[in-house]
Write a protein that holds these residues in place. Structure first.
Motif, mmCIF file in Angstrom:
data_model
loop_
_atom_site.group_PDB
_atom_site.id
_atom_site.type_symbol
_atom_site.label_atom_id
_atom_site.label_comp_id
_atom_site.label_asym_id
_atom_site.label_seq_id
_atom_site.Cartn_x
_atom_site.Cartn_y
_atom_site.Cartn_z
ATOM 1 N N GLY A 48 -0.722 -134.952 9.562
ATOM 2 C CA GLY A 48 -1.828 -133.467 9.169
ATOM 3 C C GLY A 48 -1.437 -132.414 9.952
ATOM 4 N N PRO A 49 -2.112 -130.980 9.507
ATOM 5 C CA PRO A 49 -1.183 -129.985 10.532
ATOM 6 C C PRO A 49 -2.133 -130.029 11.815
ATOM 7 C CG PRO A 49 -2.934 -129.856 9.420
ATOM 8 C CD PRO A 49 -2.610 -131.181 8.488
ATOM 9 N N PHE A 50 -2.162 -130.634 12.499
ATOM 10 C CA PHE A 50 -3.006 -130.727 14.245
ATOM 11 C C PHE A 50 -1.800 -131.856 14.492
ATOM 12 C CE2 PHE A 50 -5.844 -127.838 12.556
ATOM 13 C CZ PHE A 50 -5.589 -128.435 12.472
ATOM 14 N N ALA A 51 -1.350 -133.142 14.122
ATOM 15 C CA ALA A 51 -1.180 -133.729 14.598
ATOM 16 C C ALA A 51 0.059 -133.700 16.432
ATOM 17 C CB ALA A 51 0.397 -134.912 13.913
ATOM 18 N N SER A 52 1.012 -132.699 15.311
ATOM 19 C CA SER A 52 2.028 -131.719 16.838
ATOM 20 C C SER A 52 1.385 -131.238 17.885
ATOM 21 C CB SER A 52 3.674 -131.161 15.476
ATOM 22 O OG SER A 52 2.819 -130.373 15.769
ATOM 23 N N ARG A 53 0.201 -130.771 17.001
ATOM 24 C CA ARG A 53 -0.792 -129.548 18.520
ATOM 25 C C ARG A 53 -1.064 -130.691 19.409
ATOM 26 N NH1 ARG A 53 -3.193 -125.376 14.716
ATOM 27 N NH2 ARG A 53 -4.027 -124.930 17.096
ATOM 28 N N ILE A 54 -1.222 -131.964 19.347
ATOM 29 C CA ILE A 54 -2.561 -132.477 20.113
ATOM 30 C C ILE A 54 -1.867 -133.371 21.153
ATOM 31 C CG2 ILE A 54 -5.130 -133.002 20.519
ATOM 32 C CD1 ILE A 54 -5.991 -131.472 17.746
ATOM 33 N N ASP A 55 -1.397 -133.611 22.083
ATOM 34 C CA ASP A 55 -0.911 -134.409 22.552
ATOM 35 C C ASP A 55 -2.402 -136.049 23.035
ATOM 36 O OD1 ASP A 55 0.517 -135.230 26.083
ATOM 37 O OD2 ASP A 55 -0.420 -136.801 24.057
ATOM 38 N N TRP A 56 -2.887 -136.551 22.340
ATOM 39 C CA TRP A 56 -3.899 -137.474 22.253
ATOM 40 C C TRP A 56 -3.643 -138.298 23.768
ATOM 41 C CZ3 TRP A 56 -8.514 -136.214 20.037
ATOM 42 C CH2 TRP A 56 -8.126 -135.855 18.612
ATOM 43 N N THR A 57 -2.611 -138.208 24.160
ATOM 44 C CA THR A 57 -2.706 -139.528 25.290
ATOM 45 C C THR A 57 -2.891 -138.447 27.044
ATOM 46 O OG1 THR A 57 -0.846 -138.374 26.002
ATOM 47 C CG2 THR A 57 -0.197 -140.512 24.507
#
Ligand code: 6PG
Length: 256
Positions: free
Chosen positions: A57-66
């Motif tokens: 989705g549009p947010f995957a690359s924006r949030i560093d979930w780690t």
């Protein structure tokens, strides 16, 4: 004064709220080593979580979930795989899909036979995450019940009284420092585990996301009715001023 955002419908609301949460996470991670996101339960956030956690989705690359830690504002007194579990709602959408580290997912253990033990355990967890300075949570997500409850703070909960009004500073015998309690929900005939008002307010940004005409009177009471926090629990957010953002669809805002 709280910030008000009104979107045309529930779909537009989910997208706008997801964009806001993503921006806040990005901003937080630009200033802190980690970001503490406290999730709400209920059905409203389902699409928001799906959008945020979608790996394509549009947010995957924006949030560093780690670097994100997930917490919950409340939980039902059920196991995590129960259909009513708030953790269970978010697990496929924000836990499994994002690859967030397992030790960053801090669920309330609603499966414990004693809800008070689950509350004590979570209170201890939050104590370990207190920052030397600054708020415990970076982003607090909340929904709103038709009775204007937030988390599992239902009308009449003695914790809703302003601390000074409670006299002892520890309403209903609770330790004032407690951030998590077990709350009996009489209308449901069940226990809930919930953050206290103090813990809910211990957040840099508080986003309350509400959709649908059935919530319109609760929204109006929360935002415009005279102070009666025991009757309208969401009025407790008045203590947080402009740290609060209301995210509504047009139907939920229709009584304002
Ligand atoms: C819960 C939530 C609760 C919820 C409201 C709205 O455990 O149910 O934390 O506070 O946000 O009841 O629920 P809906 O989004 O399902 O209307």
């Amino acid at each position: 004064m709280a910030v008000l955002n009104v979107e045309p419908d529930a779909g537009a609301l989910a997208l706008a709220a997801a964009q806001r949460v993503a921006a806040l996470l990005e901003s937080t991670l630009g200033r802190h080593p980690d970001a503490r996101l406290c999730l709400t339960g209920g059905r409203t956030p389902r699409d928001l979580y799906r959008l945020l956690g979608d790996p394509s989705g549009p947010f995957a690359s924006r949030i560093d979930w780690t670097r994100v830690h997930l917490f919950w504002g409340d939980e039902r007194h059920v196991p995590p795989d129960h259909q009513d579990s708030n953790y269970g709602l978010a697990r496929p959408l924000l836990v499994a899909s994002t690859g967030i580290p397992v030790d960053h997912v801090h669920r309330m253990r609603g499966e414990l036979p004693d809800a008070k033990e689950a509350a004590r355990e979570y209170d201890d967890l939050l104590r370990a995450y207190l920052r030397p300075a600054g708020a415990l949570f970076d982003i607090m997500l909340l929904g709103l019940g038709e009775d204007a409850h937030i988390a599992s703070l239902f009308p009449g909960n003695p914790l809703l009284a302003p601390p000074e009004a409670a006299g002892t500073g520890s309403p209903s015998g609770q330790e004032a420092c407690e951030r998590v309690v077990a709350a009996w929900a009489p209308h449901l005939g069940t226990w809930r585990i919930t953050l206290t008002p103090a813990a809910i307010l211990d957040a840099d940004r508080i986003l309350i996301i509400t959709a649908g005409a059935p919530k319109a009177s609760a929204v109006q009471a929360a935002l415009q009715a005279p102070d009666a926090v025991s009757r309208w629990p969401a009025q407790v957010l008045r203590r947080a001023g402009d740290r609060v953002e209301w995210w509504l669809d047009r139907a939920a805002a229709s009584a304002l």
